[in-house]
Write a protein that holds these residues in place. Structure first.
Motif, PDB file in Angstrom:
ATOM      1  N   PRO A 131       0.809  -1.235   0.000  1.00 57.91           N
ATOM      2  CA  PRO A 131       0.000   0.000   0.000  1.00 57.91           C
ATOM      3  C   PRO A 131       0.837   1.278   0.000  1.00 57.91           C
ATOM      4  CG  PRO A 131      -0.968  -1.594   1.486  1.00 57.91           C
ATOM      5  CD  PRO A 131       0.346  -2.167   1.048  1.00 57.91           C
ATOM      6  N   GLN A 132       1.993   1.246   0.663  1.00 51.09           N
ATOM      7  CA  GLN A 132       2.845   2.437   0.649  1.00 51.09           C
ATOM      8  C   GLN A 132       3.356   2.718  -0.760  1.00 51.09           C
ATOM      9  OE1 GLN A 132       2.887   4.394   2.955  1.00 51.09           O
ATOM     10  NE2 GLN A 132       2.833   3.399   4.940  1.00 51.09           N
ATOM     11  N   LEU A 133       3.639   1.669  -1.497  1.00 50.74           N
ATOM     12  CA  LEU A 133       4.102   1.854  -2.871  1.00 50.74           C
ATOM     13  C   LEU A 133       3.001   2.441  -3.749  1.00 50.74           C
ATOM     14  CD1 LEU A 133       6.158  -1.435  -3.408  1.00 50.74           C
ATOM     15  CD2 LEU A 133       6.981   0.824  -2.705  1.00 50.74           C
ATOM     16  N   ILE A 134       1.742   2.093  -3.443  1.00 51.75           N
ATOM     17  CA  ILE A 134       0.620   2.681  -4.182  1.00 51.75           C
ATOM     18  C   ILE A 134       0.573   4.181  -3.944  1.00 51.75           C
ATOM     19  CG2 ILE A 134      -1.898   2.761  -4.395  1.00 51.75           C
ATOM     20  CD1 ILE A 134      -0.650   0.302  -5.647  1.00 51.75           C
ATOM     21  N   ASN A 135       0.762   4.602  -2.686  1.00 49.83           N
ATOM     22  CA  ASN A 135       0.779   6.035  -2.378  1.00 49.83           C
ATOM     23  C   ASN A 135       1.842   6.750  -3.207  1.00 49.83           C
ATOM     24  OD1 ASN A 135      -1.237   5.828  -0.353  1.00 49.83           O
ATOM     25  ND2 ASN A 135       0.279   5.206   1.155  1.00 49.83           N
ATOM     26  N   ASP A 136       3.039   6.187  -3.217  1.00 50.06           N
ATOM     27  CA  ASP A 136       4.129   6.802  -3.970  1.00 50.06           C
ATOM     28  C   ASP A 136       3.845   6.782  -5.472  1.00 50.06           C
ATOM     29  OD1 ASP A 136       5.282   5.933  -1.325  1.00 50.06           O
ATOM     30  OD2 ASP A 136       7.051   6.892  -2.153  1.00 50.06           O
ATOM     31  N   VAL A 169     -10.144   8.034  -8.231  1.00 48.01           N
ATOM     32  CA  VAL A 169     -10.162   6.611  -7.873  1.00 48.01           C
ATOM     33  C   VAL A 169      -9.340   6.371  -6.611  1.00 48.01           C
ATOM     34  CG1 VAL A 169      -9.496   4.292  -8.635  1.00 48.01           C
ATOM     35  CG2 VAL A 169     -10.530   5.885 -10.259  1.00 48.01           C
ATOM     36  N   TYR A 170      -8.195   7.009  -6.534  1.00 46.45           N
ATOM     37  CA  TYR A 170      -7.332   6.880  -5.351  1.00 46.45           C
ATOM     38  C   TYR A 170      -8.047   7.372  -4.103  1.00 46.45           C
ATOM     39  CZ  TYR A 170      -3.340   7.847  -2.267  1.00 46.45           C
ATOM     40  OH  TYR A 170      -2.471   7.902  -1.201  1.00 46.45           O
ATOM     41  N   GLY A 171      -8.726   8.522  -4.218  1.00 44.86           N
ATOM     42  CA  GLY A 171      -9.445   9.056  -3.065  1.00 44.86           C
ATOM     43  C   GLY A 171     -10.599   8.158  -2.625  1.00 44.86           C
TER      44      GLY A 171
END
Length: 214
Positions: A131-136, A169-171
């Motif tokens: 999930p952290q990689l998705i944020n980045d 979509v991210y939000g």
């Protein structure tokens, strides 16, 4: 008809230009992603400090502005003498995008590998997981799209819409991407900070273009 020597010189110049363009694309992706990812790590350490977020957003905007200048170089330079320049430009766009993505992935990996091997006990609550990689990835992708959209003679609205679609979509799925278990509550969530970085870069680049070119 151009001579064989002239054709050889043209091919050599095109090759050098293509190689330089690929290097610049990789470097842009690497520098932008390193700045964005390092900024998110700092914001995670400070559990979402609003003041720090403003400083980092401005740093990302500065890097994005420099990247926009390099990205806006004429696309036709290496292809002025080919039979199908439009096809050549599309091919160049695809190749440079691949190198930019490779540079971005390298930058993100470098930042997270550095954090993983830092060995700082006080940061053990920071969870390094997918999930952290998705944020980045969302933050870096959004900034790179904004750079590409503003690098042309006119701002490409279709790419800006694409960027806003990714953020939407991210939000909507933001609850899936928060992995840290901080000792105290976040003032601003990492997801808020990701959106802030991208929107600051996008609006700032549009404003800079308006000031520079009217």
């Amino acid at each position: 008809m151009p001579s064989k020597r002239n054709l050889a010189d043209l091919d050599a110049r095109a090759y050098r230009f293509a190689r330089r363009s690929m290097s610049i694309a990789f470097f842009i992706g690497f520098v932008v992603s390193t700045t964005v990812s390092a900024g998110l790590v700092c914001e995670r350490v400070r559990v979402g400090s609003a003041c720090l977020a403003i400083v980092i957003d401005l740093c990302v905007l500065g890097v994005a502005a420099v990247a926009m200048v390099f990205t806006s170089r004429p696309l036709h330079v290496a292809f002025v003498d080919v039979d199908n320049p439009e096809n050549a430009i599309r091919l160049r766009f695809a190749v440079l995008s691949i190198f930019q993505v490779l540079g971005a992935a390298t930058g993100i990996a470098l930042v997270h590998e550095t954090l993983i091997h830092s060995g700082v006990d006080a940061l053990r609550w920071m969870i390094e997981s997918p999930p952290q990689l998705i944020n980045d990835a969302v933050a870096v992708t959004g900034v790179l799209i904004a750079i590409r959209a503003c690098a042309s003679r006119q701002v490409r609205l279709n790419q800006m819409i694409q960027m806003l679609g990714i953020l939407t979509v991210y939000g909507a799925t933001r609850h899936l991407w928060h992995a840290d278990h901080a000792p105290f509550p976040f003032k601003l969530s990492i997801q808020d900070l990701v959106v802030s970085q991208v929107l600051t870069a996008a609006t700032g680049l549009v404003a800079l273009r308006h000031v520079a070119f009217g």
